[in-house]
Design an enzyme around this catalytic site. Structure first.
Site, PDB file in Angstrom:
ATOM      1  N   ILE A 157      31.386   7.677  64.036  1.00 50.65           N
ATOM      2  CA  ILE A 157      30.713   8.154  65.243  1.00 50.65           C
ATOM      3  C   ILE A 157      30.694   9.678  65.285  1.00 50.65           C
ATOM      4  CG2 ILE A 157      30.857   8.263  67.759  1.00 50.65           C
ATOM      5  CD1 ILE A 157      31.933   5.359  67.663  1.00 50.65           C
TER       6      ILE A 157
ATOM      7  N   ARG B  71      37.895   5.146  74.064  1.00 51.54           N
ATOM      8  CA  ARG B  71      38.496   4.202  74.989  1.00 51.54           C
ATOM      9  C   ARG B  71      39.116   4.992  76.134  1.00 51.54           C
ATOM     10  NH1 ARG B  71      35.845   0.903  72.874  1.00 51.54           N
ATOM     11  NH2 ARG B  71      36.454  -1.093  71.915  1.00 51.54           N
TER      12      ARG B  71
ATOM     13  N   ARG C  38      43.056  15.455  56.611  1.00 50.39           N
ATOM     14  CA  ARG C  38      41.702  15.994  56.444  1.00 50.39           C
ATOM     15  C   ARG C  38      40.782  14.949  55.827  1.00 50.39           C
ATOM     16  NH1 ARG C  38      39.348  18.250  51.872  1.00 50.39           N
ATOM     17  NH2 ARG C  38      37.391  19.318  52.376  1.00 50.39           N
TER      18      ARG C  38
ATOM     19  N   GLY D 106      35.809  -1.530  68.276  1.00 51.14           N
ATOM     20  CA  GLY D 106      37.208  -1.424  68.684  1.00 51.14           C
ATOM     21  C   GLY D 106      37.848  -2.792  68.786  1.00 51.14           C
TER      22      GLY D 106
ATOM     23  N   ARG E  57      44.736  12.905  61.580  1.00 58.87           N
ATOM     24  CA  ARG E  57      46.056  13.021  60.961  1.00 58.87           C
ATOM     25  C   ARG E  57      45.985  13.700  59.598  1.00 58.87           C
ATOM     26  NH1 ARG E  57      48.231   6.964  61.686  1.00 58.87           N
ATOM     27  NH2 ARG E  57      45.991   6.618  61.464  1.00 58.87           N
TER      28      ARG E  57
ATOM     29  N   HIS F 260      30.193   2.184  80.118  1.00 59.89           N
ATOM     30  CA  HIS F 260      30.438   1.756  78.733  1.00 59.89           C
ATOM     31  C   HIS F 260      29.148   1.228  78.102  1.00 59.89           C
ATOM     32  CE1 HIS F 260      33.858   0.278  75.897  1.00 59.89           C
ATOM     33  NE2 HIS F 260      32.824   0.705  75.221  1.00 59.89           N
TER      34      HIS F 260
ATOM     35  N   GLY G 264      35.595   9.914  62.365  1.00 64.30           N
ATOM     36  CA  GLY G 264      35.067   8.773  61.637  1.00 64.30           C
ATOM     37  C   GLY G 264      33.560   8.713  61.753  1.00 64.30           C
TER      38      GLY G 264
ATOM     39  N   ASP H 124      31.937   7.700  78.904  1.00 70.69           N
ATOM     40  CA  ASP H 124      31.320   6.378  78.775  1.00 70.69           C
ATOM     41  C   ASP H 124      32.371   5.287  78.852  1.00 70.69           C
ATOM     42  OD1 ASP H 124      29.137   4.589  78.381  1.00 70.69           O
ATOM     43  OD2 ASP H 124      29.723   4.338  76.287  1.00 70.69           O
TER      44      ASP H 124
END
Length: 324
Positions: free
Chosen positions: A162, A242, A185, A82, A183, A290, A160, A266
């Site tokens: 993860i 986040r 497919r 991030g 947003r 975290h 994505g 987390d």
């Protein structure tokens, strides 16, 4: 090999040695900040004149740092996936290459996310608390009844690396369905037997809802009172992205009024989370500090990727993982 020796400011003293050794093997002089937590004054003192910055913490990376470095600065890489702490428009304006370390974090974060799904869904925190209070009940059939991943609908906000790593792990868990909202497919969603749905459908259908999306102006406070109202009362909410994607007072209300079953976090706002935060009082909320990337394997992989971003840029090549 880099064409000449170059100077790299390393903003944290605990960057894994393999990354520092790699930089030095390619001609880098490493200027290492020693303060823990990193001290901005020390960084500003040591950064002037460097060719590259290896940013290994989450303090603001902005014009103040770039100005202090000087016009000879050629590139920056963070040792993080991030980059919400980076002033990306400032980097674009100055045309300074910026790298980060997505991708390599996916496996350790995916493992932890499944851990949160299970620990929140099966009352790990509440169960331990009952032992500590001498409330372990042995004669009640319906005590500590939880939610199973088997036969459940697993939903992802963001799909994505993860989320896909989690979905891959769940292929053998006999889930009923995998759904996700993004947003647009994802072309490879068929690889995970996943279905693209609207945000409302994601909320309404998910038995376990995992948040793994970047924090942006569009996603900030996306999970608020209105969203929790649409979720199943039996749903388990997990956030490994986040803290800012979640309105925490609204989450507290949802957990205390039975709008949702449990949560596993987390990430929080702020970090560190104060010990008197109301969420910490809840038996149906599992909170970790975290820890998603906190394994030596993943941290070393992140450190090497950040180093290779810098090496490539110094060689005039595209970064391995450019941020823009």
């Amino acid at each position: 090999m880099s064409r000449r020796a170059f100077k790299v400011l390393v903003s944290h003293p605990n960057v894994p040695p393999p990354a520092l050794e790699l930089l030095r093997s390619r001609g880098a002089e490493t200027i290492i900040c020693q303060s823990v937590p990193p001290c901005r004054e020390e960084i500003l003192q040591k950064v002037p004149g460097v060719d590259a910055i290896y940013w290994a913490h989450y303090q603001a990376l902005n014009a103040g740092i770039l100005d202090a470095a000087g016009s000879q600065l050629r590139c920056v890489s963070t040792m993080s996936s991030g980059i919400d702490f980076v002033d990306i428009p400032e980097f674009k304006k100055r045309q300074i290459p910026l790298g980060h370390t997505p991708g390599v974090v996916k496996n350790s974060v995916a493992d932890l996310a499944i851990g949160l799904m299970i620990s929140a869904g099966r009352h790990f925190h509440a169960g331990r608390t009952e032992i500590e209070r001498s409330q372990w009940k042995t004669e009640q059939i319906n005590w500590m009844m939880g939610q199973e991943i088997r036969d459940s609908v697993i939903g992802f906000f963001g799909f994505g690396g993860i989320s896909q790593a989690i979905a891959q792990r769940l292929q053998s868990w006999n889930v009923a369905k995998i759904i996700y909202h993004t947003r647009t497919r994802k072309e490879n969603d068929v690889d995970y037997k996943a279905q693209h749905v609207s945000f409302e459908q994601l909320l309404q259908e998910s038995d376990f809802l995992v948040v793994a999306a970047p924090l942006t102006n569009e996603t900030r406070d996306k999970f608020n009172g209105k969203a929790f109202e649409l979720m199943k009362k039996s749903s388990v909410f997990v956030n490994v992205a986040r803290g800012g994607l979640v309105n925490q007072p609204d989450l507290y209300d949802a957990l205390t009024t039975g709008k949702i079953f449990a949560a596993g976090l987390d990430v929080t706002t702020p970090e560190p989370l104060p010990a008197d935060n109301p969420l910490l009082t809840l038996p149906n909320c599992v909170i970790l500090p975290h820890m998603g990337t906190q394994t030596w394997k993943t941290t070393t992989e992140m450190s090497l990727l950040a180093a290779n971003n810098i090496i490539n840029a110094m060689d005039g090549k595209p970064m391995v993982r450019p941020a823009y």
